[in-house]
Design a protein around this motif. Structure first.
Motif, PDB file in Angstrom:
ATOM      1  N   ASN A  55      -5.123  -1.449  -7.590  1.00 49.52           N
ATOM      2  CA  ASN A  55      -5.575  -0.985  -7.304  1.00 49.52           C
ATOM      3  C   ASN A  55      -6.751  -2.162  -8.030  1.00 49.52           C
ATOM      4  O   ASN A  55      -8.176  -1.228  -8.695  1.00 49.52           O
ATOM      5  N   ASP A  56      -6.853  -3.308  -7.348  1.00 50.15           N
ATOM      6  CA  ASP A  56      -7.755  -3.755  -8.119  1.00 50.15           C
ATOM      7  C   ASP A  56      -7.841  -4.435  -9.552  1.00 50.15           C
ATOM      8  O   ASP A  56      -8.064  -5.299  -9.900  1.00 50.15           O
ATOM      9  N   THR A  57      -7.430  -3.697 -10.465  1.00 41.65           N
ATOM     10  CA  THR A  57      -7.433  -3.486 -11.867  1.00 41.65           C
ATOM     11  C   THR A  57      -6.454  -4.387 -11.977  1.00 41.65           C
ATOM     12  O   THR A  57      -4.900  -4.267 -11.816  1.00 41.65           O
ATOM     13  N   PRO A  58      -6.326  -5.601 -13.092  1.00 42.18           N
ATOM     14  CA  PRO A  58      -5.175  -6.667 -13.466  1.00 42.18           C
ATOM     15  C   PRO A  58      -4.739  -5.434 -14.964  1.00 42.18           C
ATOM     16  O   PRO A  58      -4.960  -4.434 -15.120  1.00 42.18           O
ATOM     17  N   VAL A  59      -3.095  -5.465 -14.570  1.00 44.14           N
ATOM     18  CA  VAL A  59      -2.351  -4.953 -15.216  1.00 44.14           C
ATOM     19  C   VAL A  59      -1.442  -6.135 -15.655  1.00 44.14           C
ATOM     20  O   VAL A  59      -0.948  -6.984 -14.729  1.00 44.14           O
ATOM     21  N   ASN A  60      -0.792  -5.264 -17.095  1.00 46.92           N
ATOM     22  CA  ASN A  60       0.831  -6.315 -17.091  1.00 46.92           C
ATOM     23  C   ASN A  60       2.127  -5.586 -16.273  1.00 46.92           C
ATOM     24  O   ASN A  60       1.980  -4.979 -15.912  1.00 46.92           O
ATOM     25  N   PHE A  88      -0.272  -2.131  -4.345  1.00 48.85           N
ATOM     26  CA  PHE A  88      -0.369  -2.870  -5.516  1.00 48.85           C
ATOM     27  C   PHE A  88      -0.084  -4.563  -5.290  1.00 48.85           C
ATOM     28  O   PHE A  88       0.292  -4.707  -3.965  1.00 48.85           O
ATOM     29  N   ARG A  89      -0.700  -5.324  -6.026  1.00 48.56           N
ATOM     30  CA  ARG A  89      -0.936  -6.789  -5.586  1.00 48.56           C
ATOM     31  C   ARG A  89      -0.283  -7.972  -6.886  1.00 48.56           C
ATOM     32  O   ARG A  89      -0.374  -7.641  -7.610  1.00 48.56           O
ATOM     33  N   ARG A  90       0.694  -8.148  -6.489  1.00 52.46           N
ATOM     34  CA  ARG A  90       1.050  -9.609  -7.277  1.00 52.46           C
ATOM     35  C   ARG A  90       0.595 -11.351  -6.572  1.00 52.46           C
ATOM     36  O   ARG A  90       1.070 -11.480  -5.140  1.00 52.46           O
ATOM     37  N   ALA A 119       1.792  12.777  -3.155  1.00 50.37           N
ATOM     38  CA  ALA A 119       2.185  14.477  -3.854  1.00 50.37           C
ATOM     39  C   ALA A 119       3.391  13.689  -5.018  1.00 50.37           C
ATOM     40  O   ALA A 119       3.947  14.506  -5.144  1.00 50.37           O
ATOM     41  N   TYR A 120       2.729  13.243  -5.696  1.00 44.27           N
ATOM     42  CA  TYR A 120       4.205  13.412  -6.621  1.00 44.27           C
ATOM     43  C   TYR A 120       3.743  12.431  -8.042  1.00 44.27           C
ATOM     44  O   TYR A 120       3.897  12.032  -8.932  1.00 44.27           O
ATOM     45  N   GLY A 121       2.385  13.364  -8.099  1.00 43.82           N
ATOM     46  CA  GLY A 121       2.061  13.515  -9.258  1.00 43.82           C
ATOM     47  C   GLY A 121       1.848  12.167 -10.251  1.00 43.82           C
ATOM     48  O   GLY A 121       2.146  12.693 -11.669  1.00 43.82           O
ATOM     49  N   LEU A 122       1.485  11.793 -10.195  1.00 40.76           N
ATOM     50  CA  LEU A 122       1.127   9.874 -10.923  1.00 40.76           C
ATOM     51  C   LEU A 122      -0.357  10.072 -11.543  1.00 40.76           C
ATOM     52  O   LEU A 122       0.007   8.514 -12.394  1.00 40.76           O
ATOM     53  N   LYS A 123      -0.958  10.617 -10.666  1.00 44.91           N
ATOM     54  CA  LYS A 123      -2.765  10.904 -11.810  1.00 44.91           C
ATOM     55  C   LYS A 123      -2.735  10.635 -13.146  1.00 44.91           C
ATOM     56  O   LYS A 123      -3.040   9.266 -14.242  1.00 44.91           O
ATOM     57  N   GLU A 124      -1.840  11.049 -14.120  1.00 48.22           N
ATOM     58  CA  GLU A 124      -1.484  10.837 -15.479  1.00 48.22           C
ATOM     59  C   GLU A 124      -1.431   9.619 -15.853  1.00 48.22           C
ATOM     60  O   GLU A 124      -1.639   8.849 -17.201  1.00 48.22           O
ATOM     61  N   LEU A 125       0.119   9.325 -15.179  1.00 48.37           N
ATOM     62  CA  LEU A 125       0.736   7.976 -15.322  1.00 48.37           C
ATOM     63  C   LEU A 125      -0.733   6.892 -15.116  1.00 48.37           C
ATOM     64  O   LEU A 125      -0.569   5.723 -16.201  1.00 48.37           O
ATOM     65  N   PHE A 126      -1.236   6.672 -14.135  1.00 46.38           N
ATOM     66  CA  PHE A 126      -2.266   6.389 -13.795  1.00 46.38           C
ATOM     67  C   PHE A 126      -3.488   5.918 -15.198  1.00 46.38           C
ATOM     68  O   PHE A 126      -3.780   5.107 -15.362  1.00 46.38           O
ATOM     69  N   GLU A 127      -4.108   7.673 -15.611  1.00 47.17           N
ATOM     70  CA  GLU A 127      -4.750   7.504 -16.953  1.00 47.17           C
ATOM     71  C   GLU A 127      -4.456   7.062 -17.642  1.00 47.17           C
ATOM     72  O   GLU A 127      -5.277   6.668 -18.848  1.00 47.17           O
ATOM     73  N   GLN A 128      -3.388   7.249 -17.580  1.00 46.29           N
ATOM     74  CA  GLN A 128      -2.310   6.807 -19.041  1.00 46.29           C
ATOM     75  C   GLN A 128      -2.886   4.816 -19.311  1.00 46.29           C
ATOM     76  O   GLN A 128      -2.649   4.379 -20.240  1.00 46.29           O
ATOM     77  N   TYR A 129      -2.511   3.880 -18.400  1.00 41.66           N
ATOM     78  CA  TYR A 129      -2.609   2.852 -18.514  1.00 41.66           C
ATOM     79  C   TYR A 129      -4.193   2.027 -17.874  1.00 41.66           C
ATOM     80  O   TYR A 129      -4.315   1.046 -17.310  1.00 41.66           O
ATOM     81  N   ASP A 130      -5.099   3.709 -17.825  1.00 36.03           N
ATOM     82  CA  ASP A 130      -6.569   2.999 -17.778  1.00 36.03           C
ATOM     83  C   ASP A 130      -7.419   2.299 -16.739  1.00 36.03           C
ATOM     84  O   ASP A 130      -7.256   1.723 -16.375  1.00 36.03           O
ATOM     85  N   LEU A 131      -5.700   3.146 -15.531  1.00 37.86           N
ATOM     86  CA  LEU A 131      -6.420   2.748 -13.976  1.00 37.86           C
ATOM     87  C   LEU A 131      -7.101   3.636 -12.842  1.00 37.86           C
ATOM     88  O   LEU A 131      -6.447   5.281 -13.660  1.00 37.86           O
ATOM     89  N   ASP A 132      -7.552   3.354 -12.221  1.00 36.72           N
ATOM     90  CA  ASP A 132      -8.176   4.365 -10.824  1.00 36.72           C
ATOM     91  C   ASP A 132      -7.697   5.243 -10.367  1.00 36.72           C
ATOM     92  O   ASP A 132      -6.680   4.123  -9.376  1.00 36.72           O
ATOM     93  N   TYR A 133      -7.365   6.189 -10.401  1.00 35.77           N
ATOM     94  CA  TYR A 133      -6.359   6.890  -8.671  1.00 35.77           C
ATOM     95  C   TYR A 133      -6.767   6.886  -7.632  1.00 35.77           C
ATOM     96  O   TYR A 133      -8.188   8.179  -8.055  1.00 35.77           O
ATOM     97  N   ASP A 134      -6.229   7.063  -6.710  1.00 31.31           N
ATOM     98  CA  ASP A 134      -6.495   7.172  -5.622  1.00 31.31           C
ATOM     99  C   ASP A 134      -5.357   7.986  -4.991  1.00 31.31           C
ATOM    100  O   ASP A 134      -4.443   7.336  -4.922  1.00 31.31           O
ATOM    101  N   VAL A 191       1.022  -1.215  -0.143  1.00 30.76           N
ATOM    102  CA  VAL A 191       0.105  -0.071   0.529  1.00 30.76           C
ATOM    103  C   VAL A 191       0.992   1.428  -0.531  1.00 30.76           C
ATOM    104  O   VAL A 191       1.642   1.508   0.367  1.00 30.76           O
ATOM    105  N   PHE A 192       0.774   2.412  -0.529  1.00 28.56           N
ATOM    106  CA  PHE A 192       1.582   3.368  -0.885  1.00 28.56           C
ATOM    107  C   PHE A 192       0.554   4.758  -1.365  1.00 28.56           C
ATOM    108  O   PHE A 192      -0.455   4.707  -1.240  1.00 28.56           O
ATOM    109  N   ASN A 193       1.198   5.328  -0.040  1.00 21.96           N
ATOM    110  CA  ASN A 193       0.756   6.700  -0.290  1.00 21.96           C
ATOM    111  C   ASN A 193       1.452   7.639  -1.963  1.00 21.96           C
ATOM    112  O   ASN A 193       2.492   7.926  -2.202  1.00 21.96           O
ATOM    113  N   VAL A 194       0.506   8.004  -2.265  1.00 20.85           N
ATOM    114  CA  VAL A 194       1.280   8.524  -4.245  1.00 20.85           C
ATOM    115  C   VAL A 194       0.546   9.602  -4.311  1.00 20.85           C
ATOM    116  O   VAL A 194       0.790  10.450  -5.305  1.00 20.85           O
TER     117      VAL A 194
END
Length: 550
Positions: A107-112, A92-94, A72-87, A67-70
């Motif tokens: 965030n419970d969304t499958p990713v590569n 992150f789970r593996r 303050a690090y401007g990652l919203k655009e990168l989340f949107e790039q991979y079509d992920l819900d931003y919070d 579990v990460f607190n993100v």
């Protein structure tokens, strides 16, 4: 920052759930207790590959969750790039199944793994001992300079322009190669085209000529039979037409008293007219047909040409020959147009190259401007780390040839001894010196790179005594702006931490399991004393540990 790490069924870990905090966190434990296992598990949720050998119980799946607190690090655009819900809190789970199948989730969304790795690189920097070798890597050295210069926008603009320039050059080279090959075939294409063009082929002519030739070859036979037909139907002697006409007269004579004769009269009259028409047409056809050797020869020559071309091109119709002719014409036109296309691409390349060089020169100037500050900061830190005679210098040379990073080549120069000549780091730095240099550089770029968490795996290897304490102070200073986790064997470094975790193994009847424990103040004193004096803790070691903590 990393807030929580949960591990199940990984290596020596049966079940682990630990919360982390901001600031400086220390992790200690005996060799082989499982400190590196923690990093291995963490690397899974940062996108590294894994296999079933990581499973403690091969009948159950392995699960690692971070579990990460993100926020303050401007990652919203990168989340949107991979079509992920931003919070602001990212999970992150593996999961690795006993069969070896791996699944990753953000965030419970499958990713590569690429998406997980790209995000992970923006969250955690894991520094292990072997990464000291990066100091010898020019790309790493240039990255240090760029991070300190803080010209990321300019660097991204340059990379995009360089990508366009490289793509243009590749297209131009491919076209030149294609044109060269095509021009080698041009004479052959032209010969084939001119042969087909000079034939003046007309779709459908082959069938018509074959029919005409068949008629001419039997002209005398056709003419004789048509003449005989005419004589039979309407010749000067007794004929079918004349007989039909006489029959019409006979039926007319009895029509007044023989009503059924009218129908016969009409039918015979129709037959008479048809027979007379056939006789006339046979006569005309006979007159029109003549044996013409010249025409036969001409048709044979024309058909021989068509047959030869069909055999050569392995087709069966004139239409297919015409299609080949048009295809050859198009190829010749394309080849003739290559020079214009090459000229056009050359102009595009020149424009792109000029843009790339202009941006590369700007990058180079900005890099040169920060070199004195980098050298001063690193030399100051090395002095703090007990290397008063060391000297560090950054050599930057422009080679004039644009690459993915600009036109510069960088080299970190170092000398650990007084009045010694500066040489490339790889040629003169020892293991301990490498560790101190790397820490200095990490400290340098940590203030320029917005990275939530950095993890050091025994970066203090080869360090001891007072220098270890100073290294701990630098790590502590870094933690003021980011979360720092440090795995260490040195009590001087461990004492600087805000939090102290102890990794230990516990044997049961059937297995050995790794555990992680957050130490209390008392437990921490005991752990530091043990690091100072070994298992048999003396009063002096306890007192020394308390002094270190103070």
């Amino acid at each position: 920052m990393l807030k929580r790490l949960k591990i199940r069924n990984y290596a020596l870990i049966r079940e682990l759930d630990v919360e982390f905090h901001p600031g400086f966190t220390i992790i200690t434990g005996e060799t082989g207790a499982g400190k590196s296992i923690l990093l291995g598990a963490l690397s899974l949720i940062l996108g590294q590959r894994a296999d079933t050998t990581a499973l403690k119980d091969t009948d159950k799946k392995c699960v690692v969750e971070g579990v990460f607190n993100v926020s303050a690090y401007g990652l919203k655009e990168l989340f949107e790039q991979y079509d992920l819900d931003y919070d602001d809190q990212a999970i992150f789970r593996r999961e690795i199944s006993p069969s070896g199948k791996s699944r990753a989730f953000v965030n419970d969304t499958p990713v590569n793994l690429k998406a997980m790795r790209d995000l992970g690189l923006r969250l955690v920097d894991i520094h292990s001992q072997h990464q000291n070798l990066e100091l010898n890597n020019q790309h790493f050295q240039l990255t240090v300079v760029d991070l300190y210069a803080g010209h990321n926008d300019l660097l991204e603009t340059y990379r995009e322009k360089f990508r366009i320039y490289r793509k243009t050059v590749q297209s131009l080279n491919a076209l030149i190669d294609k044109a060269g090959q095509s021009k080698a075939d041009l004479d052959y294409f032209r010969f084939q085209f001119e042969q087909l063009e000079s034939a003046s082929l007309v779709d459908g002519e082959q069938a018509e000529m074959e029919k005409e030739l068949e008629t001419l070859n039997h002209a005398e036979e056709i003419k004789g039979n048509l003449t005989q037909l005419f004589e039979l139907l309407n010749g000067d002697g007794p004929s079918v037409v004349r007989g039909s006409k006489d029959g019409i007269s006979l039926l007319s004579n009895v029509a007044g008293f023989f009503p059924e004769g009218e129908d016969l009269h009409q039918r015979l009259e129709s037959a008479y007219l048809e027979l007379k028409d056939i006789a006339d047409e046979a006569e005309r056809a006979a007159e029109s047909i003549d044996y013409d050797p010249g025409r036969i020869e001409l048709l044979n020559e024309r058909l021989d040409l068509i047959y030869t071309l069909q055999q050569k091109h392995r087709v069966e119709t004139v239409a297919e020959l015409i299609a080949i002719r048009e295809s050859l014409d198009a190829k010749i036109s394309d080849i003739d147009s290559y020079d214009l296309e090459i000229e056009k691409l050359e102009k595009q390349r020149d424009v792109a190259e000029a843009e790339v060089k202009k941006l590369a020169e700007q990058l180079s100037e900005q890099r040169k401007e920060v070199l004195p500050a980098i050298e001063e900061r690193v030399n100051t830190l090395l002095l703090q780390l007990g290397m008063p005679n060391s000297r560090f210098r950054v050599d930057l040379n422009a080679n004039g040839t644009p690459s993915g990073t600009g036109i510069d080549e960088v080299s970190f120069m170092f000398s650990a001894n007084k009045n010694a000549e500066l040489c490339e780091i790889s040629k003169v730095a020892s293991g301990g010196e490498m560790s101190r240099l790397m820490l200095s550089l990490k400290s340098l770029i940590s203030k320029s790179k917005a990275l939530p968490t950095i993890i050091f795996d025994e970066i203090d290897s080869g360090i001891s005594g007072e220098i270890a304490g100073k290294m701990g102070s630098i790590l502590k200073d870094m933690s003021a702006g980011m979360q720092v986790l440090n795995i260490t064997h040195l009590p001087q470094v461990a004492a600087k931490g805000d939090y102290h975790f102890w990794v230990y193994k516990k044997d049961t009847e059937h297995e050995t399991v790794t555990h992680l424990k957050l130490l209390s103040e008392k437990e921490r004193v005991e752990e530091l004393a043990k690091m100072l004096s070994g298992e048999n803790i003396s009063d002096a070691a306890l007192q020394n540990a308390q002094e270190l903590l103070r």
